[in-house]
Design a protein around this motif. Structure first.
Motif, short mmCIF file in Angstrom:
data_model
loop_
_atom_site.label_atom_id
_atom_site.label_comp_id
_atom_site.label_asym_id
_atom_site.label_seq_id
_atom_site.Cartn_x
_atom_site.Cartn_y
_atom_site.Cartn_z
N VAL A 1 -6.42 -1.36 -7.50
CA VAL A 1 -6.26 -1.45 -5.96
C VAL A 1 -7.61 -1.55 -5.12
CG1 VAL A 1 -7.20 1.21 -6.11
CG2 VAL A 1 -5.71 0.54 -4.16
N LEU B 1 -9.14 2.78 -2.22
CA LEU B 1 -8.75 4.06 -2.54
C LEU B 1 -9.45 5.02 -1.63
CD1 LEU B 1 -6.77 6.07 -4.06
CD2 LEU B 1 -8.59 6.09 -5.99
N GLY C 1 0.89 -1.26 -0.02
CA GLY C 1 0.06 -0.11 -0.08
C GLY C 1 0.95 1.20 0.02
N ILE C 2 0.33 2.48 -0.54
CA ILE C 2 0.96 3.64 -0.41
C ILE C 2 0.09 4.73 0.21
CG2 ILE C 2 1.99 5.57 -2.16
CD1 ILE C 2 2.25 3.07 -4.05
N ASN C 3 0.82 5.50 1.02
CA ASN C 3 0.09 6.44 1.86
C ASN C 3 0.76 7.93 1.62
OD1 ASN C 3 -1.01 8.08 3.86
ND2 ASN C 3 -0.95 6.39 5.46
N PHE D 1 -0.62 9.87 -9.80
CA PHE D 1 -0.16 8.36 -9.95
C PHE D 1 -0.38 7.98 -11.41
CE2 PHE D 1 -0.57 8.50 -5.33
CZ PHE D 1 -0.17 7.11 -4.81
N VAL E 1 -4.66 2.57 -1.35
CA VAL E 1 -3.76 3.98 -1.56
C VAL E 1 -4.57 5.11 -0.87
CG1 VAL E 1 -3.31 5.68 -3.54
CG2 VAL E 1 -2.99 3.15 -4.00
#
Length: 300
Positions: A146, A149, A49-51, A61, A130
């Protein structure tokens, strides 16, 4: 005598303001606008995951071509030393944080301004989540897979395109617009909210969608009706349309002063009065529920 004193005081105030602005201009000219370029790369298979948390940079993105997730911060900043920038991976989560510490003294926005952009390139892989949190930044996401989101901004616009969802899509913007294109998630729940921003979408295929807006409009086109649709606005108009005409649904529209324009055939109406509609088609598999204060409702 008093009039002369007031004139002198006014002259001093104006003179002081002029000196301050002149000093700020001179100081700005003395400082070179620094170019910022920082790039980090992480093994994509290790990231779940991306924060992203930033108040000072636009966020984008896109799909990457390598087997790495690349994070690039680029642009210009007057006082880069006031920024705190961190990119780190911890337990499968990639955390990206950019904050600007407030400086001392007065600052004039029309004299100086920063222009920074965060670009996150993600290869073709499915992310668990995300999360994006910004203040006035513009947010753009395209070609992502994903499960969940979450995107939130105060005054910036949010644009999402060619997204494959599994679970949830949560988008919140205060005064910014929300734009969605080709969102596919037959099992996903989409939750959208704005204050004065518009919500627009084309080519959606999701299990459920909820849209809330105060003065902004809601205008969403679906490939077909695959779940419940709900919209609430104050003065904003609501428009739902379908590429494939839905064979089954329950319909409810209620407004204080808004009008309806329903252009689908085969609906049996229990009530179709001024500012209120209740009806159904087929076995009422899904619900279309719209409530407004003064907003109109269009269905086709």
């Amino acid at each position: 005598m008093k009039k002369a004193v007031w004139i002198v005081l006014l002259a001093l105030i104006l003179g002081g303001s002029g000196t301050l602005i002149s000093f700020q201009n001179t100081k700005s000219l003395e400082e070179e606008k620094r170019e910022v370029h920082k790039q980090e790369a992480f093994t994509a298979s290790e990231i779940q995951g991306i924060n992203v948390d930033t108040s000072s940079a636009d966020v984008q993105f896109i799909e990457g071509k390598s087997n790495q997730i690349q994070v690039t911060l680029s642009g210009y900043a007057w006082k880069w030393k006031q920024y705190s920038y961190q990119v780190e991976e911890m337990d499968g989560e990639l955390k990206i944080q950019l904050e600007k510490n407030p400086g001392l003294g007065l600052s004039f926005g029309f004299i100086r301004g920063d222009d920074l952009k965060l670009l996150i390139e993600v290869p073709e892989q499915k992310l668990a989540f995300v999360k994006i949190n910004t203040s006035s930044s513009e947010v753009s996401l395209s070609d992502l897979q994903v499960n969940h989101l979450i995107a939130s901004t105060s005054s910036g616009d949010i644009e999402v395109s060619n997204l494959q969802m599994e679970e949830k899509l949560n988008i919140h913007s205060s005064s910014g617009d929300v734009t969605m294109t080709d969102i596919k998630g037959p099992n996903a729940v989409v939750d959208l909210s704005t204050s004065s921003g518009d919500i627009e979408g084309t080519g959606l295929l999701v299990h459920e969608m909820k849209a809330d807006s105060s003065s902004g409009k809601v205008d969403v086109s679906h490939k077909r009706l695959a779940g419940n649709l709900t919209a609430n606005t104050s003065s904003g108009d609501v428009t739902f349309s379908f590429e494939e005409e839905p064979p089954s649904f329950m319909l409810s529209y209620q407004s204080s002063s808004g009008d309806e324009r329903i252009q689908l055939d085969g609906i049996h109406y229990e009530r179709r009065a001024e500012h209120e509609v209740k009806g159904h088609k087929g076995d009422q598999k899904y619900q279309i529920v719209v409530e407004t204060s003064s907003g109109d409702f269009t269905l086709y």
